[in-house]
Design a protein around this motif. Structure first.
Motif, mmCIF file in Angstrom:
data_model
loop_
_atom_site.group_PDB
_atom_site.id
_atom_site.type_symbol
_atom_site.label_atom_id
_atom_site.label_comp_id
_atom_site.label_asym_id
_atom_site.label_seq_id
_atom_site.Cartn_x
_atom_site.Cartn_y
_atom_site.Cartn_z
ATOM 1 N N GLN A 213 -46.787 38.941 27.263
ATOM 2 C CA GLN A 213 -45.849 37.834 27.475
ATOM 3 C C GLN A 213 -46.599 36.565 27.892
ATOM 4 O OE1 GLN A 213 -43.028 38.328 30.708
ATOM 5 N NE2 GLN A 213 -41.430 37.329 29.517
ATOM 6 N N GLU A 214 -47.590 36.733 28.758
ATOM 7 C CA GLU A 214 -48.412 35.594 29.173
ATOM 8 C C GLU A 214 -49.177 35.024 27.982
ATOM 9 O OE1 GLU A 214 -50.551 32.768 31.417
ATOM 10 O OE2 GLU A 214 -48.676 33.855 31.790
ATOM 11 N N GLU A 215 -49.700 35.901 27.132
ATOM 12 C CA GLU A 215 -50.429 35.452 25.944
ATOM 13 C C GLU A 215 -49.520 34.653 25.019
ATOM 14 O OE1 GLU A 215 -53.476 37.662 22.913
ATOM 15 O OE2 GLU A 215 -51.426 38.468 22.987
ATOM 16 N N ARG A 216 -48.293 35.106 24.852
ATOM 17 C CA ARG A 216 -47.343 34.397 23.984
ATOM 18 C C ARG A 216 -46.953 33.051 24.571
ATOM 19 N NH1 ARG A 216 -43.633 39.779 22.842
ATOM 20 N NH2 ARG A 216 -45.037 40.731 21.292
ATOM 21 N N HIS A 217 -46.751 32.994 25.897
ATOM 22 C CA HIS A 217 -46.426 31.724 26.543
ATOM 23 C C HIS A 217 -47.547 30.714 26.342
ATOM 24 C CE1 HIS A 217 -43.298 33.611 29.504
ATOM 25 N NE2 HIS A 217 -42.829 33.459 28.273
ATOM 26 N N ARG A 218 -48.775 31.183 26.408
ATOM 27 C CA ARG A 218 -49.909 30.288 26.209
ATOM 28 C C ARG A 218 -49.946 29.758 24.783
ATOM 29 N NH1 ARG A 218 -55.120 32.830 29.395
ATOM 30 N NH2 ARG A 218 -54.111 33.102 31.421
ATOM 31 N N ALA A 219 -49.634 30.652 23.830
ATOM 32 C CA ALA A 219 -49.627 30.226 22.425
ATOM 33 C C ALA A 219 -48.571 29.149 22.196
ATOM 34 C CB ALA A 219 -49.366 31.417 21.512
ATOM 35 N N ILE A 220 -47.390 29.324 22.812
ATOM 36 C CA ILE A 220 -46.320 28.327 22.692
ATOM 37 C C ILE A 220 -46.740 27.032 23.364
ATOM 38 C CG2 ILE A 220 -43.958 27.759 23.369
ATOM 39 C CD1 ILE A 220 -43.316 30.749 23.167
ATOM 40 N N GLY A 221 -47.348 27.157 24.553
ATOM 41 C CA GLY A 221 -47.798 25.978 25.280
ATOM 42 C C GLY A 221 -48.878 25.224 24.547
ATOM 43 N N PHE A 222 -49.762 25.960 23.863
ATOM 44 C CA PHE A 222 -50.831 25.324 23.106
ATOM 45 C C PHE A 222 -50.267 24.509 21.949
ATOM 46 C CE2 PHE A 222 -53.809 25.339 19.537
ATOM 47 C CZ PHE A 222 -54.925 24.757 20.127
ATOM 48 N N ALA A 224 -47.246 23.252 21.765
ATOM 49 C CA ALA A 224 -46.541 22.091 22.314
ATOM 50 C C ALA A 224 -47.537 21.025 22.761
ATOM 51 C CB ALA A 224 -45.670 22.521 23.493
ATOM 52 N N HIS A 225 -48.640 21.460 23.354
ATOM 53 C CA HIS A 225 -49.664 20.519 23.810
ATOM 54 C C HIS A 225 -50.300 19.793 22.627
ATOM 55 C CE1 HIS A 225 -52.852 18.827 26.264
ATOM 56 N NE2 HIS A 225 -53.753 19.298 25.397
ATOM 57 N N ALA A 226 -50.502 20.535 21.528
ATOM 58 C CA ALA A 226 -51.094 19.918 20.343
ATOM 59 C C ALA A 226 -50.197 18.820 19.803
ATOM 60 C CB ALA A 226 -51.339 20.981 19.271
ATOM 61 N N GLU A 227 -48.878 19.095 19.771
ATOM 62 C CA GLU A 227 -47.932 18.084 19.286
ATOM 63 C C GLU A 227 -47.884 16.895 20.231
ATOM 64 O OE1 GLU A 227 -44.244 20.018 18.798
ATOM 65 O OE2 GLU A 227 -44.921 21.313 17.154
ATOM 66 N N THR A 228 -47.859 17.186 21.545
ATOM 67 C CA THR A 228 -47.823 16.123 22.538
ATOM 68 C C THR A 228 -49.106 15.315 22.504
ATOM 69 O OG1 THR A 228 -46.467 17.518 23.962
ATOM 70 C CG2 THR A 228 -47.504 15.601 24.987
ATOM 71 N N GLY A 229 -50.205 16.022 22.264
ATOM 72 C CA GLY A 229 -51.494 15.338 22.208
ATOM 73 C C GLY A 229 -51.543 14.321 21.101
ATOM 74 N N GLN A 230 -50.947 14.649 19.956
ATOM 75 C CA GLN A 230 -50.916 13.705 18.843
ATOM 76 C C GLN A 230 -50.112 12.464 19.215
ATOM 77 O OE1 GLN A 230 -49.384 15.913 15.548
ATOM 78 N NE2 GLN A 230 -51.369 16.812 15.028
ATOM 79 N N GLY A 231 -48.963 12.733 19.885
ATOM 80 C CA GLY A 231 -48.113 11.613 20.277
ATOM 81 C C GLY A 231 -48.780 10.743 21.314
ATOM 82 N N SER A 232 -49.415 11.359 22.337
ATOM 83 C CA SER A 232 -50.050 10.596 23.395
ATOM 84 C C SER A 232 -51.231 9.813 22.849
ATOM 85 C CB SER A 232 -50.510 11.535 24.519
ATOM 86 O OG SER A 232 -51.429 12.477 24.020
#
Length: 243
Positions: A213-222, A224-232
């Protein structure tokens, strides 16, 4: 006219229409280094086919005058074919001239079944040295469980069902949990600490699910971070442009 008993599905000499000499019973062929797991898989497959007696000595070859002689011969030849299909070509070539499936089985046991002490040492060493590394949590757990299950085949079967046996089984389960947690990458230190701080002891399956579950949360967070990183990144560029 009496019905041939070999036509009875419950008869050990019965061959189904789908049974043929080219049938491959197991996915992983015996290569000389995987005997224990291969043996387990073959026994399961032959049990399903009601042919385990062809290799364990339950069905001796009848005399030529016996009414079951022909049925035994067909069944024996079929099981020989299945065994030859379940090993590598190099091993199969050395078994071609055996007259019975039982003889082939005995030969393979003598050649590849290791004595207990060296094999137990090898498995425990593999277990202690196993770390997650680049493996996913599922792949790491699967590899560790395979070694553990192989190791359990060398442990004597318990005959006691008392409270002491339950305590022993619980201890073995927790040993597996600790070994699994120790093999995780350092990046899982936080979830590992949370599991160790829990008051009740968790089963290895529950621990595995928590880490996955922790591994999956990290994958989702990664993601989301990639998308946010593009925007920022765009925002930074815009800010710099205004300056």
């Amino acid at each position: 006219m009496a019905r041939d008993q070999s036509d009875d599905p419950q008869n050990p000499f019965f061959l189904h229409g789908a049974d043929h000499p080219s049938l491959v019973l197991v996915s992983n062929l015996l290569n000389g280094n995987n005997y224990n797991t291969w043996e387990r898989a073959i026994k399961i497959a032959l049990t399903v086919k009601n042919k385990l007696g062809s290799i364990d000595g339950s069905y001796d070859q009848p005399s030529n005058t016996d009414s079951h002689a022909a049925a035994w011969s067909r069944c024996n030849s079929m099981v020989i074919s299945w065994l030859l299909n379940a090993v590598t070509k190099e091993i199969a070539d050395s078994l071609l001239y055996h007259e019975s499936a039982q003889s082939i089985w005995t030969n393979l046991q003598l050649r590849y079944q290791q004595s207990n002490a060296p094999r137990i040492y090898q498995l425990k060493q593999s277990m202690n040295n196993l770390v997650q590394g680049s493996l996913s949590i599922n792949a790491f757990y699967t590899r560790m469980k395979t070694i553990r299950d192989d190791l359990k085949t060398y442990q004597p079967a318990p005959t006691c069902h008392c409270g002491n046996m339950k305590a022993w089984n619980d201890y073995q389960e927790q040993e597996f949990v600790m070994t699994f947690l120790m093999g995780l990458n350092p990046s899982y230190a936080a979830v590992r600490a949370q599991i160790l701080m829990m008051e009740c002891s968790l089963s290895i399956l529950k621990v595995f699910l928590l880490v996955v579950q922790e591994e999956r949360h990290r994958a989702i967070g990664f993601d989301a971070h990639a998308e946010t990183g593009q925007g920022s990144g765009s925002s930074v560029a815009l800010t710099q442009g205004r300056r």
